[in-house]
Design an enzyme around this catalytic site. Structure first.
Site, PDB file in Angstrom:
ATOM      1  CG  LEU A 178      -1.930  -1.175   1.256  1.00 26.97           C
ATOM      2  CD1 LEU A 178      -2.610  -1.251   2.616  1.00 26.97           C
ATOM      3  CD2 LEU A 178      -2.964  -1.028   0.139  1.00 26.97           C
ATOM      4  CB  SER A 232       7.192   6.028   1.689  1.00 24.87           C
ATOM      5  OG  SER A 232       7.293   5.349   2.933  1.00 24.87           O
ATOM      6  CB  SER A 233       4.744   1.390  -0.125  1.00 21.85           C
ATOM      7  OG  SER A 233       5.815   0.455  -0.186  1.00 21.85           O
ATOM      8  CB  SER A 234       2.377  -0.515   4.314  1.00 23.75           C
ATOM      9  OG  SER A 234       2.293  -1.637   5.177  1.00 23.75           O
TER      10      SER A 234
END
Length: 399
Positions: free
Chosen positions: A78, A103-105
């Site tokens: 995500l 940036s991400s999860s």
């Protein structure tokens, strides 16, 4: 905002799915997945992919709790930031926006595969490069204890949001803003180093900051595809040795990220010193293993596909701007399988890559896990560990 106390069922269901898929084996890591609320690390929101490289902002506090919980516990990456600064709450419109994810999860399956590959033990100290949202940091803290985990992120905003999320679930760990390629000497040495970003080569500073017998786990590669998860063990002699344990793709560490090659490609490739038919076509780089082999051979080179004129067939390039070198590929006029390569600059990029790819083919085209590496202060050394492999070794000097 979803109440973390209401997502126990979702966390247990995620752990069950990860175990069933083979991403999760260890009971201690399973307990961590069941305990850490992923949704706490997705605020203020996420960007969902839309066609044509656009992203639709979705805010946590404006999304019904059931929908937000389903999204948080889906096994997908995500995106939480675009272009190094834009977060979903800063989007001026709910309509999709253009941008490049920075940036991400990461998808939970990959997070857990990496954490299990790290082979941590009680009482060990870990350094995480790339805090991101802080979700993987929280899992590490659950496993090792919050005082045994140091996490570094280059982006102050990302680090602050991650620290706030960690504190919101009662975790106070060592969250540092800085260049992760430098590690974090004040808390060294570490037993484990794990990077959630891709690097072109393993920084020797990480080796210096790891105890003998300690493990470093990171992604090697700078292209959108063709990354390899490298796992090396640090020796008492100050070297590190190991192998590529599988294919993986991560965002590039910002300190090593290169701007995309744009502009007049023909001008960049105007002055060739040689031209010949290829022995391996550049289309081989569409496959994962040849792509990682190419990146290990010329880690500063970028792969570019483009059409140089209206109606002309696609051309492929390797550019190494820092070394003022290029390789330009063009299909033959009558048979698209007959490619030629023009090379210019002080480094014959395709000569180096092609030699490695030919040796890989002679070895029976093994998977990425056949690649071995040894890291010294001055160079990265690579070879193929295969019964059919010819005696080929190659290296990339750091100086």
């Amino acid at each position: 905002m979803t109440d973390p106390t209401t997502t126990t069922t979702e966390r247990h269901a995620l752990a069950a799915r990860l175990a069933q898929s083979g991403a999760l084996h260890t009971p201690t890591w399973r307990r961590a997945v069941e305990a850490v609320p992923r949704e706490a690390f997705l605020h203020p929101g996420v960007f969902l992919p839309e066609p044509r490289g656009r992203w639709r902002p979705l805010l946590a506090d404006r999304t019904p709790e059931p929908e937000w919980a389903r999204l948080a516990y889906s096994d997908q990456s995500l995106v939480t930031q675009l272009d190094g600064s834009l977060t979903p709450d800063q989007a001026t419109t709910p309509e999709p926006v253009p941008g490049v994810p920075t940036s991400s999860s990461t998808e939970p399956a990959l997070v857990l595969r990496m954490l299990e590959s790290l082979e941590v033990e009680e009482g060990q100290e870990a350094l995480e490069i790339g805090t991101g949202t802080g979700y993987s940091t929280a899992l590490l803290c659950h496993r090792l204890g919050e005082d045994n985990v140091t996490t570094v992120d280059v982006d102050p905003g990302v680090a602050r949001r991650a620290d706030d999320a960690l504190e919101s679930i009662g975790v106070s760990t060592w969250t540092v803003t800085g260049d992760g390629l430098l590690g974090h000497p004040p808390r060294a040495p570490y037993d484990r180093v794990i990077a959630t970003c891709a690097v072109r080569r393993v920084p020797y500073t990480w080796v210096r900051q790891t105890r003998p017998g300690g493990v470093i786990l990171t992604t090697l590669g700078s292209w959108p595809h063709g990354g390899g998860l490298a796992k090396v063990t640090v020796g008492a002699d100050g070297t590190a040795e190991g192998r590529i344990v599988g294919p993986v793709s991560f965002m590039q560490a910002r300190a090593q990220a290169q701007p995309p090659v744009t502009g007049d490609l023909a001008a960049r490739a105007a002055y060739a010193d040689s031209e010949r038919e290829v022995r391996v076509p550049p289309t081989a780089l569409d496959e994962w293993t040849p792509a990682i082999l190419a990146q290990l051979t010329v880690p500063d080179a970028q792969l570019v596909h483009a059409r140089t004129a209206e109606g002309e067939r696609q051309r492929t390039y390797l550019f190494a701007p820092g070394r003022e070198s290029f390789a330009e590929f063009a299909p033959g006029p009558r048979n698209a399988a007959d490619w030629t390569v023009r090379q210019g600059g002080p480094v014959r990029l395709w000569d180096q890559v092609e030699e490695v790819l030919l040796a890989w083919r002679d070895a029976g085209s093994p998977g990425v896990d056949a690649v071995r590496l040894r890291i010294t202060e001055g160079a990265h050394h690579y070879w193929l560990d295969s019964a059919n492999a010819p005696p080929l070794r190659w290296e990339h000097a750091l100086r």
